[in-house]
Design a protein around this motif. Structure first.
Motif, short mmCIF file in Angstrom:
data_model
loop_
_atom_site.label_atom_id
_atom_site.label_comp_id
_atom_site.label_asym_id
_atom_site.label_seq_id
_atom_site.Cartn_x
_atom_site.Cartn_y
_atom_site.Cartn_z
N ASP A 185 0.82 -1.21 0.00
CA ASP A 185 0.00 0.00 0.00
C ASP A 185 0.86 1.26 0.00
OD1 ASP A 185 -2.19 -1.58 -0.04
OD2 ASP A 185 -2.98 -1.00 1.92
N ILE A 186 1.99 1.21 0.71
CA ILE A 186 2.87 2.39 0.75
C ILE A 186 3.42 2.67 -0.66
CG2 ILE A 186 5.05 3.35 1.64
CD1 ILE A 186 4.54 1.74 4.24
N ARG A 187 3.80 1.59 -1.35
CA ARG A 187 4.27 1.75 -2.74
C ARG A 187 3.22 2.43 -3.60
NH1 ARG A 187 8.90 -1.39 -3.46
NH2 ARG A 187 8.86 -2.99 -1.84
N LYS A 188 1.98 1.94 -3.47
CA LYS A 188 0.89 2.54 -4.26
C LYS A 188 0.66 3.99 -3.85
CE LYS A 188 -1.68 -1.76 -4.63
NZ LYS A 188 -2.64 -2.45 -3.74
N ALA A 189 0.77 4.23 -2.55
CA ALA A 189 0.52 5.59 -2.05
C ALA A 189 1.51 6.59 -2.63
CB ALA A 189 0.59 5.60 -0.52
N LEU A 190 2.77 6.14 -2.75
CA LEU A 190 3.79 7.02 -3.36
C LEU A 190 3.42 7.28 -4.81
CD1 LEU A 190 7.00 5.43 -1.83
CD2 LEU A 190 6.45 7.88 -1.74
N TYR A 191 3.01 6.23 -5.48
CA TYR A 191 2.68 6.33 -6.90
C TYR A 191 1.45 7.20 -7.13
CZ TYR A 191 1.92 4.79 -11.69
OH TYR A 191 1.74 4.75 -13.05
N HIS A 192 0.44 7.03 -6.27
CA HIS A 192 -0.83 7.75 -6.46
C HIS A 192 -0.91 9.05 -5.67
CE1 HIS A 192 -2.59 4.58 -8.86
NE2 HIS A 192 -2.26 3.68 -7.94
N LYS A 223 2.30 4.16 12.59
CA LYS A 223 2.00 2.84 12.08
C LYS A 223 2.75 2.50 10.79
CE LYS A 223 -1.90 -0.27 11.64
NZ LYS A 223 -3.37 -0.40 11.61
N PHE A 224 2.87 3.47 9.89
CA PHE A 224 3.50 3.10 8.60
C PHE A 224 4.97 3.49 8.47
CE2 PHE A 224 3.70 7.08 6.26
CZ PHE A 224 2.69 7.87 6.79
N ILE A 225 5.43 4.46 9.25
CA ILE A 225 6.85 4.84 9.14
C ILE A 225 7.77 3.65 9.50
CG2 ILE A 225 8.70 6.33 10.06
CD1 ILE A 225 7.05 7.85 8.03
N PRO A 226 7.49 2.91 10.60
CA PRO A 226 8.35 1.76 10.89
C PRO A 226 8.37 0.72 9.77
CG PRO A 226 7.00 2.29 12.80
CD PRO A 226 6.48 3.13 11.67
N VAL A 227 7.24 0.51 9.11
CA VAL A 227 7.18 -0.44 7.99
C VAL A 227 7.96 0.10 6.80
CG1 VAL A 227 5.64 -1.64 6.37
CG2 VAL A 227 4.95 -1.32 8.77
N ALA A 228 7.83 1.41 6.57
CA ALA A 228 8.58 2.04 5.48
C ALA A 228 10.08 1.96 5.75
CB ALA A 228 8.15 3.50 5.31
N GLU A 229 10.45 2.05 7.01
CA GLU A 229 11.88 1.96 7.37
C GLU A 229 12.41 0.56 7.11
OE1 GLU A 229 11.75 3.36 11.40
OE2 GLU A 229 12.14 5.45 10.81
N GLU A 230 11.64 -0.45 7.50
CA GLU A 230 12.06 -1.84 7.31
C GLU A 230 12.23 -2.18 5.84
OE1 GLU A 230 13.11 -4.03 9.31
OE2 GLU A 230 12.66 -2.92 11.15
N SER A 231 11.36 -1.61 5.00
CA SER A 231 11.34 -1.99 3.59
C SER A 231 12.24 -1.11 2.73
CB SER A 231 9.91 -1.91 3.07
OG SER A 231 9.46 -0.57 3.19
N GLY A 232 12.77 -0.06 3.31
CA GLY A 232 13.60 0.86 2.54
C GLY A 232 12.80 1.93 1.82
N LEU A 233 11.46 1.80 1.84
CA LEU A 233 10.62 2.80 1.15
C LEU A 233 10.72 4.18 1.81
CD1 LEU A 233 7.47 0.58 0.51
CD2 LEU A 233 8.94 1.62 -1.23
N ASN A 247 -3.80 9.53 3.74
CA ASN A 247 -5.23 9.26 3.61
C ASN A 247 -5.38 8.06 2.67
OD1 ASN A 247 -7.94 9.42 3.78
ND2 ASN A 247 -8.13 11.34 2.66
N HIS A 248 -5.49 6.88 3.28
CA HIS A 248 -5.59 5.64 2.52
C HIS A 248 -6.98 5.54 1.89
CE1 HIS A 248 -5.82 1.32 1.74
NE2 HIS A 248 -4.53 1.23 1.96
N PRO A 249 -7.05 5.19 0.60
CA PRO A 249 -8.34 5.21 -0.10
C PRO A 249 -9.40 4.30 0.56
CG PRO A 249 -6.63 4.16 -1.45
CD PRO A 249 -5.95 4.83 -0.31
N LYS A 250 -8.97 3.18 1.17
CA LYS A 250 -9.95 2.29 1.79
C LYS A 250 -9.90 2.34 3.31
CE LYS A 250 -10.31 -1.07 -1.95
NZ LYS A 250 -8.94 -1.28 -2.52
N LYS A 251 -8.71 2.46 3.87
CA LYS A 251 -8.57 2.37 5.32
C LYS A 251 -8.62 3.71 6.03
CE LYS A 251 -5.76 -1.76 4.64
NZ LYS A 251 -4.36 -2.16 4.40
#
Ligand code: C2E
Ligand code: MG
Ligand code: MG
Ligand code: MG
Length: 286
Positions: free
Chosen positions: A37-44, A83-93, A72-76
């Protein structure tokens, strides 16, 4: 939520059945979904920056802004950065997010100046991983050139822990940024592996006292003492001190008494979208 990242590390990093439980499987799947979702969020272009004013304790003037990311997630719906910064850090995003954040803040700054507003300092938050990229300073330089932002109005917030690994490289990056006119601050001061030695070694301008100390300063005498000591410590090293998370008027008296330079918090304003800032900040200023 930081624990999600830790679990993710264990599950993905070790690929070890010993760590594998149904519970972790859920967490792992959640993290993977979020990563996609983070990838898509960057793209969109689903991210947005909100801005929170920083105020001069003594005279009430707005002296700066902190840019805080919103998703602002389109569905969630709204997903908080915790919540998402730690995931973005782990993935390099996080590196892509960081570039987007700095670029957006610079563009916004230039837009406000072009509209005739007095320029005001904008602080952006940077993760440890971003600071440790060898070309981080080059990336910032490029963004400054492209947006035509005056770098003396850009501030970069880092946490204590980000500079504790690869310290020499980080100091080099920080010095390059400082030479460009960018200012640097230590965020969440007091919550990391604080070591006073680095305050002397790092080319920083601001210390931001973590909100946990500020919040308890009125009820816990020991926290009030810690706040006082941190303000003095900052001043000893020639830094401006910012108190984070000021929610009540009462705490301001203490900050004034201790000669704290600036504050931020819900008492003055929550972080707001750029379009609302004009009335919050520029409206109050004029
Ligand atoms: P931070 O940089 O320490 O930001 C301060 C946080 O406290 C923000 O939460 C802000 O909305 C909140 N806050 C401000 N005043 C008050 C107050 O009076 N009371 C209370 N209870 N809270 C207050 P937010 O926006 O949810 O951000 C949380 C953290 O996420 C930030 O902490 C920062 O570490 C990280 N973050 C936010 N935006 C970015 C970003 O663009 N990039 C990176 N790498 N991290 C970010
Ligand atoms: Mg936009
Ligand atoms: Mg911050
Ligand atoms: Mg903070």
């Amino acid at each position: 939520h930081a624990s999600i990242a830790v679990h993710y590390c264990k599950v993905s990093g070790r690929n070890n059945k010993l760590f594998y439980t149904p519970d972790m499987n859920d967490i792992y799947n959640d993290v993977l979904l979020l990563e996609g979702d983070i990838r898509k969020a960057l793209y969109h272009d689903e991210f947005e920056l909100f801005y929170q004013p920083q105020i001069n304790v003594e005279n009430g003037e707005v002296i700066g802004l902190e840019a805080l990311i919103r998703w602002n997630h389109p569905k969630k719906g709204n997903i908080p950065p915790s919540k998402f910064i730690p995931v973005a850090e782990e993935s390099g995003l996080i590196n892509q997010i960081g570039k987007w954040v700095i670029n957006e803040a610079c563009m916004q700054h230039v837009e406000w100046v072009n509209q005739g507003h007095d320029p005001i300092r904008i602080a952006v938050n940077i993760s440890a991983i971003e600071l440790q990229q060898f070309d981080f300073a080059d990336q910032v330089t490029r963004i400054i050139e492209e947006t035509k932002m005056d770098p003396t109005y850009l501030e970069i917030e880092i946490t204590e822990n980000s500079v504790m690994q690869n310290t020499e490289d980080c100091i080099r990056t920080m010095n390059t940024l400082r030479d460009m006119g960018v200012s640097l601050s230590i965020d969440d001061f007091g919550t990391g592996y604080s070591s006073f030695g680095y305050l002397r070694k790092f080319p920083i301008n601001y210390l931001k006292i973590d909100q946990s100390f500020i919040r308890n300063a009125l009820s816990e005498p020991s926290d009030a003492e810690i706040v006082k000591a941190m303000i003095q410590l900052g001043h000893t090293f020639g830094l401006k001190v910012v108190a984070e998370g000021v929610e009540e008027q009462n705490i301001l008296a203490l900050l004034r008494e201790q000669k704290c330079d600036y504050y931020q918090g819900y008492f003055f304003s929550k972080p707001v979208p750029a379009c609302d800032l004009e009335s919050v900040v520029y409206g109050k200023m004029s």
